[in-house]
Design a protein around this motif. Sequence first.
Motif, PDB file in Angstrom:
ATOM      1  N   ASP A 105      38.075  50.606   4.835  1.00  0.00           N
ATOM      2  CA  ASP A 105      37.910  51.761   5.731  1.00  0.00           C
ATOM      3  C   ASP A 105      39.070  51.831   6.721  1.00  0.00           C
ATOM      4  O   ASP A 105      39.602  52.903   7.011  1.00  0.00           O
ATOM      5  N   GLN A 106      39.443  50.678   7.243  1.00  0.00           N
ATOM      6  CA  GLN A 106      40.534  50.672   8.213  1.00  0.00           C
ATOM      7  C   GLN A 106      41.831  51.149   7.558  1.00  0.00           C
ATOM      8  O   GLN A 106      42.609  51.890   8.171  1.00  0.00           O
ATOM      9  N   ASP A 107      42.045  50.755   6.332  1.00  0.00           N
ATOM     10  CA  ASP A 107      43.253  51.186   5.633  1.00  0.00           C
ATOM     11  C   ASP A 107      43.234  52.694   5.376  1.00  0.00           C
ATOM     12  O   ASP A 107      44.288  53.343   5.388  1.00  0.00           O
ATOM     13  N   ARG A 108      42.038  53.239   5.177  1.00  0.00           N
ATOM     14  CA  ARG A 108      41.927  54.706   5.057  1.00  0.00           C
ATOM     15  C   ARG A 108      42.402  55.384   6.342  1.00  0.00           C
ATOM     16  O   ARG A 108      43.092  56.400   6.302  1.00  0.00           O
ATOM     17  N   VAL A 109      42.024  54.809   7.491  1.00  0.00           N
ATOM     18  CA  VAL A 109      42.440  55.365   8.782  1.00  0.00           C
ATOM     19  C   VAL A 109      43.969  55.273   8.913  1.00  0.00           C
ATOM     20  O   VAL A 109      44.645  56.256   9.276  1.00  0.00           O
ATOM     21  N   ILE A 110      44.509  54.103   8.608  1.00  0.00           N
ATOM     22  CA  ILE A 110      45.954  53.880   8.749  1.00  0.00           C
ATOM     23  C   ILE A 110      46.725  54.829   7.833  1.00  0.00           C
ATOM     24  O   ILE A 110      47.671  55.505   8.264  1.00  0.00           O
ATOM     25  N   ASP A 111      46.292  54.934   6.578  1.00  0.00           N
ATOM     26  CA  ASP A 111      46.993  55.788   5.615  1.00  0.00           C
ATOM     27  C   ASP A 111      46.919  57.254   6.033  1.00  0.00           C
ATOM     28  O   ASP A 111      47.909  57.991   5.923  1.00  0.00           O
ATOM     29  N   ALA A 112      45.758  57.683   6.504  1.00  0.00           N
ATOM     30  CA  ALA A 112      45.590  59.084   6.906  1.00  0.00           C
ATOM     31  C   ALA A 112      46.506  59.417   8.081  1.00  0.00           C
ATOM     32  O   ALA A 112      47.187  60.450   8.095  1.00  0.00           O
ATOM     33  N   LEU A 113      46.527  58.528   9.070  1.00  0.00           N
ATOM     34  CA  LEU A 113      47.340  58.775  10.258  1.00  0.00           C
ATOM     35  C   LEU A 113      48.827  58.756   9.906  1.00  0.00           C
ATOM     36  O   LEU A 113      49.603  59.622  10.358  1.00  0.00           O
TER      37      LEU A 113
END
Length: 379
Positions: free
Chosen positions: A364-372
């Motif tokens: 989930d955290q990587d989803r946030v990082i990738d999106a940003l």
Amino acid sequence: MAAPIPYGHQSIDQADIEAVAASLSGDWLTTGPTVEAFEAEIARVGGATHAVAVTSGTAALHAAYAAAGVSSGDEVIVPALTFAATASTASLLGAKIVFADVQEDTGNIDPSVVAELLTERTAVVSAVDYAGHPADIDALRPAAHAAGALVLEDAAHSIGSLSAGRPVGSLADVTAFSFFPTKNMTTAEGGAVVTSDDGLAARSRAFRSHGLVRDRAAQRYPDEGPWHQEIHQLGLNYRLPDVLCALGLSQIRRLAEFKASRTAVFDRYVEGLSDVPGLTLPAKRDGADPMWHLFPVRVHDGRRREVFDRLRAQGILVQVNYIPVYWHPYYEDLGYRRGMCPVAERYYSEEISLPMFAHLASSDQDRVIDALRAILAEE
Ligand SMILES: *Cc1c(COP(=O)(O)O)cnc(C)c1O
């Protein structure tokens, strides 16, 4: 679409559930032995002599201000960048709020600004440990004390944080914790006043329970009868129930686990985002060992709203912490004007709080990082 990712979330395990269940089948639902056991642990974690458990962080602030004797005619200095309760609980006691600007890097109250705002009417200087980073209490105390004011630490974000090796709870004259579910540990709703001052502790305790005096030695009419209780100062019912203290006692045993987990989340964001242009990541000052409650990033070039909306549209439930308190219509109507604390206003205009909680899944955290990263890579 993948499941939404909240900005904060409690961590409840089987031991927490069993502690609450055991308390429910005991004799006490409200004021019982678990309250005292919980208070002893909170005081220990805070490195202080006393803890008074109350029903919320807001109640803790209200009780602490009342214990400090805040009343009409007094001034209370509050950072502009905080949740409104830091100010509103002092306003309810009749104080005039004096808003102080914050440090550019930490978002915490700026001691050099406070030095200019202290007057003989200042009763309390409140510092907020924004995002979990301890405020510079050592720089605030001498000037505050010289002016006859106490230093209150609004540590709603920061139980478990250290400053120069000393725990939050031992730094200021009086400290207020919150145990709301998104905070570093939870009792559902709850909070505590922590202090090593006997008088502040006794007055906070009295305020929590209608100001009732049960000690005969302290009563004006001790011979009235064994049922007799007296009110010398007004208070409220801010008692935290035994059932919720049982949850708190179990959560506090997990505080080190929560800190390790939040630190890992913090480090993964730094690793994943530090080379992204147009973004400032939270700063950590020398000597600070925060238990991070928030991960506040600053988005440059006027893109905060766009980035916020696009993250939300992808189910990444980011937040903004906080609108400057005096922008609220209540304070605006009292005559406070925009522009008063420019550092806090600029901080607010750029800020987004990314999901940050113990046991945030790495995927989930990587989803946030990738999106940003993807959003900011576009011009
Ligand atoms: C959460 C919070 C409070 C209030 O705590 P509650 O437990 O929600 O009443 C006060 N100050 C700050 C800075 C907070 O984040």
